[in-house]
Design a protein around this motif. Structure first.
Motif, PDB file in Angstrom:
ATOM      1  N   GLY A  61      19.438   0.832 -17.229  1.00 46.25           N
ATOM      2  CA  GLY A  61      20.725   1.514 -17.320  1.00 46.25           C
ATOM      3  C   GLY A  61      20.960   2.396 -16.111  1.00 46.25           C
ATOM      4  O   GLY A  61      22.091   2.536 -15.633  1.00 46.25           O
ATOM      5  N   THR A  62      19.900   2.985 -15.616  1.00 48.75           N
ATOM      6  CA  THR A  62      19.997   3.830 -14.426  1.00 48.75           C
ATOM      7  C   THR A  62      20.490   3.006 -13.235  1.00 48.75           C
ATOM      8  O   THR A  62      21.415   3.404 -12.526  1.00 48.75           O
ATOM      9  N   ASP A  63      19.883   1.838 -13.028  1.00 48.11           N
ATOM     10  CA  ASP A  63      20.323   0.964 -11.930  1.00 48.11           C
ATOM     11  C   ASP A  63      21.762   0.507 -12.133  1.00 48.11           C
ATOM     12  O   ASP A  63      22.519   0.368 -11.164  1.00 48.11           O
ATOM     13  N   PHE A  85      25.993  16.852 -21.145  1.00 48.23           N
ATOM     14  CA  PHE A  85      25.179  16.583 -22.332  1.00 48.23           C
ATOM     15  C   PHE A  85      24.920  15.090 -22.396  1.00 48.23           C
ATOM     16  O   PHE A  85      25.646  14.328 -23.045  1.00 48.23           O
ATOM     17  N   THR A  86      23.881  14.668 -21.670  1.00 48.62           N
ATOM     18  CA  THR A  86      23.538  13.252 -21.561  1.00 48.62           C
ATOM     19  C   THR A  86      22.136  13.169 -20.995  1.00 48.62           C
ATOM     20  O   THR A  86      21.567  14.179 -20.567  1.00 48.62           O
ATOM     21  N   PHE A  87      21.591  11.953 -20.965  1.00 49.19           N
ATOM     22  CA  PHE A  87      20.312  11.773 -20.302  1.00 49.19           C
ATOM     23  C   PHE A  87      20.506  11.999 -18.797  1.00 49.19           C
ATOM     24  O   PHE A  87      21.555  11.673 -18.242  1.00 49.19           O
ATOM     25  N   PHE A  88      19.499  12.551 -18.161  1.00 44.22           N
ATOM     26  CA  PHE A  88      19.590  12.971 -16.762  1.00 44.22           C
ATOM     27  C   PHE A  88      20.106  11.885 -15.820  1.00 44.22           C
ATOM     28  O   PHE A  88      20.815  12.160 -14.843  1.00 44.22           O
ATOM     29  N   ALA A  89      19.773  10.627 -16.107  1.00 41.97           N
ATOM     30  CA  ALA A  89      20.121   9.511 -15.207  1.00 41.97           C
ATOM     31  C   ALA A  89      21.603   9.476 -14.859  1.00 41.97           C
ATOM     32  O   ALA A  89      21.970   9.119 -13.736  1.00 41.97           O
ATOM     33  N   THR A  90      22.466   9.845 -15.811  1.00 41.73           N
ATOM     34  CA  THR A  90      23.914   9.780 -15.576  1.00 41.73           C
ATOM     35  C   THR A  90      24.308  10.598 -14.347  1.00 41.73           C
ATOM     36  O   THR A  90      25.106  10.159 -13.514  1.00 41.73           O
ATOM     37  N   CYS A 159      27.527   3.353 -21.241  1.00 44.07           N
ATOM     38  CA  CYS A 159      27.441   2.793 -22.594  1.00 44.07           C
ATOM     39  C   CYS A 159      25.991   2.677 -23.059  1.00 44.07           C
ATOM     40  O   CYS A 159      25.711   1.946 -24.022  1.00 44.07           O
ATOM     41  N   ALA A 160      25.081   3.368 -22.378  1.00 42.42           N
ATOM     42  CA  ALA A 160      23.649   3.177 -22.656  1.00 42.42           C
ATOM     43  C   ALA A 160      23.305   3.353 -24.130  1.00 42.42           C
ATOM     44  O   ALA A 160      22.431   2.668 -24.655  1.00 42.42           O
ATOM     45  N   GLN A 161      24.002   4.283 -24.797  1.00 45.83           N
ATOM     46  CA  GLN A 161      23.669   4.545 -26.210  1.00 45.83           C
ATOM     47  C   GLN A 161      24.692   3.930 -27.160  1.00 45.83           C
ATOM     48  O   GLN A 161      24.701   4.278 -28.338  1.00 45.83           O
ATOM     49  N   ALA A 162      25.536   3.045 -26.646  1.00 46.54           N
ATOM     50  CA  ALA A 162      26.667   2.638 -27.473  1.00 46.54           C
ATOM     51  C   ALA A 162      26.971   1.141 -27.411  1.00 46.54           C
ATOM     52  O   ALA A 162      28.126   0.743 -27.523  1.00 46.54           O
ATOM     53  N   THR A 186      14.668   1.679 -27.301  1.00 49.18           N
ATOM     54  CA  THR A 186      15.261   2.447 -28.411  1.00 49.18           C
ATOM     55  C   THR A 186      16.788   2.416 -28.428  1.00 49.18           C
ATOM     56  O   THR A 186      17.406   3.016 -29.305  1.00 49.18           O
ATOM     57  N   LYS A 187      17.402   1.749 -27.478  1.00 49.95           N
ATOM     58  CA  LYS A 187      18.866   1.676 -27.481  1.00 49.95           C
ATOM     59  C   LYS A 187      19.315   0.685 -28.557  1.00 49.95           C
ATOM     60  O   LYS A 187      18.504  -0.054 -29.097  1.00 49.95           O
ATOM     61  N   ASN A 188      20.617   0.611 -28.822  1.00 48.82           N
ATOM     62  CA  ASN A 188      21.079  -0.235 -29.927  1.00 48.82           C
ATOM     63  C   ASN A 188      20.705  -1.699 -29.720  1.00 48.82           C
ATOM     64  O   ASN A 188      20.331  -2.391 -30.666  1.00 48.82           O
ATOM     65  N   ASP A 194      12.039  -2.887 -20.000  1.00 50.16           N
ATOM     66  CA  ASP A 194      13.257  -2.357 -19.393  1.00 50.16           C
ATOM     67  C   ASP A 194      14.293  -3.444 -19.179  1.00 50.16           C
ATOM     68  O   ASP A 194      13.975  -4.623 -19.051  1.00 50.16           O
ATOM     69  N   GLY A 195      15.537  -3.002 -19.085  1.00 48.88           N
ATOM     70  CA  GLY A 195      16.626  -3.917 -18.772  1.00 48.88           C
ATOM     71  C   GLY A 195      17.935  -3.155 -18.745  1.00 48.88           C
ATOM     72  O   GLY A 195      18.041  -2.062 -19.305  1.00 48.88           O
ATOM     73  N   GLY A 196      18.917  -3.735 -18.060  1.00 45.93           N
ATOM     74  CA  GLY A 196      20.236  -3.108 -18.011  1.00 45.93           C
ATOM     75  C   GLY A 196      21.282  -4.136 -17.657  1.00 45.93           C
ATOM     76  O   GLY A 196      20.952  -5.274 -17.290  1.00 45.93           O
TER      77      GLY A 196
HETATM   78  C1  LIG Z   1      19.003   5.604 -21.573  1.00 40.90           C
HETATM   79  C2  LIG Z   1      20.153   6.173 -20.849  1.00 40.90           C
HETATM   80  C3  LIG Z   1      20.375   5.921 -19.496  1.00 40.90           C
HETATM   81  C4  LIG Z   1      19.382   5.233 -18.610  1.00 40.90           C
HETATM   82  O1  LIG Z   1      18.986   3.994 -19.040  1.00 40.90           O
HETATM   83  P1  LIG Z   1      17.537   3.405 -18.541  1.00 40.90           P
HETATM   84  O2  LIG Z   1      17.596   1.988 -18.971  1.00 40.90           O
HETATM   85  O3  LIG Z   1      16.492   4.186 -19.245  1.00 40.90           O
HETATM   86  O4  LIG Z   1      17.485   3.567 -17.079  1.00 40.90           O
HETATM   87  C5  LIG Z   1      21.548   6.402 -18.931  1.00 40.90           C
HETATM   88  N1  LIG Z   1      22.432   7.109 -19.645  1.00 40.90           N
HETATM   89  C6  LIG Z   1      22.234   7.382 -20.943  1.00 40.90           C
HETATM   90  C7  LIG Z   1      23.269   8.148 -21.693  1.00 40.90           C
HETATM   91  C8  LIG Z   1      21.085   6.947 -21.598  1.00 40.90           C
HETATM   92  O5  LIG Z   1      20.885   7.243 -22.879  1.00 40.90           O
END
Ligand SMILES: *Cc1c(COP(=O)(O)O)cnc(C)c1O
Length: 390
Positions: A61-63, A85-90, A159-162, A186-188, A194-196
């Motif tokens: 998802g980060t990539d 309010f999100t995971f740091f990657a955003t 959309c990582a969590q959705a 752990t995503k839906n 890993d994957g995105g």
């Molecule tokens: C998990 C997540 C990501 C990053 O996804 P990775 O596949 O772990 O790199 C980005 N944004 C949000 C909101 C996430 O929950």
């Protein structure tokens, strides 16, 4: 007493076990481990599922977010508005391309960013907005797209969590210019690794992202850009293809579980339960409640090192219920972002959320008995705290 984990991925595996085992073995036997038919099939089926013309798979998802920003030429001197309010990657990817993340406060009912503040934060440097559909709850995309359109801005949906969530009947990831997905386990829709993926209806953007994810190379050994190496394994692609068939069922199970928590906990006044918003179909990646801080002594104000939420989390753990805190530090207050100049107190709602949120166990296959155990344990904790307070 059973121990209840925050997520249990083995219950999904049980459902796909036979077909997935066979398919993974086929890949192992084929010798074709990167790219190939498995990846092409997944991309096509995921594009169909989301309702877009193009899906570009990648490593995470980060990539996906990084490639989207790069393909849209966002970089030095640009500002990108997103949620704190999100995971740091955003936010990390915004900084990584050389642009500046601009954080606005959130709405405590949805945990998503406040759209009035998004509009106020737009400047002549703003190039894009990244809405995060946090915990599976979609952002109001009708309003957001109207704002973006009137200011001529790109919208990159996180959309990582959705995966599977919808706004006004349209799947998230099909509404903005680009949608970014994570298949972290752990995503839906979770891989076994890993994957995105990136989704879009814009063929030119999709083409550019394909070039960038292969070292900026449009044809072999010719490099037009500095890109990255980002691909999904064939093994993950087949697993995701099987899991995609069950995704709607699993999301329905999450929706049912959220409804049942609502029923079990609605009478508890000291808890703030998450609310489904009209127009949105949440897929409940998390079920996140707020536990309001008690009135503190004057001398204690501002001392949030151990909150009531933390105390309850610990007591729940003692009762076999493992809950999690997403997220304890809002991004504008992260040590690495001190240079951005945000002060504590500047975004009060997200700072409150960081002190009060607690995510209860929710995953496909969680049983009603398990949810009841969570609810009783939580009520017990609140009673114990009340008794200790008198
Ligand atoms: C998990 C997540 C990501 C990053 O996804 P990775 O596949 O772990 O790199 C980005 N944004 C949000 C909101 C996430 O929950």
């Amino acid at each position: 007493m059973n121990k209840i984990p925050p997520v249990d991925l083995t219950r999904q595996y049980e459902i796909i076990k036979e077909e997935a085992n066979l398919a993974v073995l086929e890949i192992l036997k084929s010798g074709r481990y990167i790219g190939g038919e498995a990846v092409a099939t997944f991309e096509q089926q995921f594009a169909n599922y989301i309702g877009v013309a193009e899906c570009v798979s990648c490593n995470s998802g980060t990539d996906a977010l990084f490639l989207a920003l790069k393909a849209l030429n966002i970089g030095v001197g640009d500002e990108v508005i997103t949620s704190p309010f999100t995971f740091f990657a955003t936010a990390e990817v915004i900084t990584r391309v050389g642009a500046k993340p601009i954080f606005v406060d959130i709405d405590l009912n949805t945990f998503n960013f406040n759209l009035a503040q998004v509009e106020q934060a737009i400047t002549s440097k703003t190039k894009a907005i990244i809405p995060v559909h946090l915990f599976g709850q979609p952002v109001d995309m009708s309003k957001l797209m109207a704002i973006a359109k009137s200011h001529n801005l790109y919208v990159i949906e996180d959309c990582a969590q959705a995966t599977g969530a919808a706004w006004d009947q349209n799947k998230v990831g099909s509404i903005g210019h680009v949608g970014c997905f994570s298949f972290f386990p752990t995503k839906n829709l979770g891989a076994c690794g890993d994957g995105g993926a990136i989704t879009t209806n814009d063929k030119a953007i999709a083409k550019q992202m394909r070039i960038l994810k292969e070292h900026g190379s449009p044809t072999r050994y010719r490099h037009d850009f500095i890109g990255i190496n980002s691909r999904i394994d064939a093994i993950q692609a087949v697993i995701l293809t099987f899991k995609l068939r069950h995704l709607d069922f699993w999301n329905e199970q999450r929706q049912q579980a959220a409804k049942y928590y609502q029923e079990l906990l609605q009478s508890v006044n000291s808890l703030k339960l998450p609310q489904a918003i009209e127009g949105g179909d949440s897929v409940w990646n998390q079920y996140t409640i707020c536990i309001a801080e008690r009135q503190k002594a004057e001398s204690d104000r501002g001392n949030y090192s151990f909150t009531l939420r933390d105390q309850i989390r610990k007591q729940l753990q003692d009762k076999g219920v493992v809950s999690l805190v997403y997220y304890p530090i809002p991004l504008h207050l992260q040590p690495v972002y001190q240079n951005l100049g945000y002060q504590e107190g500047q975004l009060p709602i997200v700072e409150q959320a960081a002190r009060e949120v607690l995510s209860l166990p929710i995953f496909p296959g969680i049983s009603e008995a398990e949810q009841e155990q969570v609810a009783y344990a939580l009520k017990d904790c609140l009673l114990e705290i009340e008794e200790n307070n008198v």
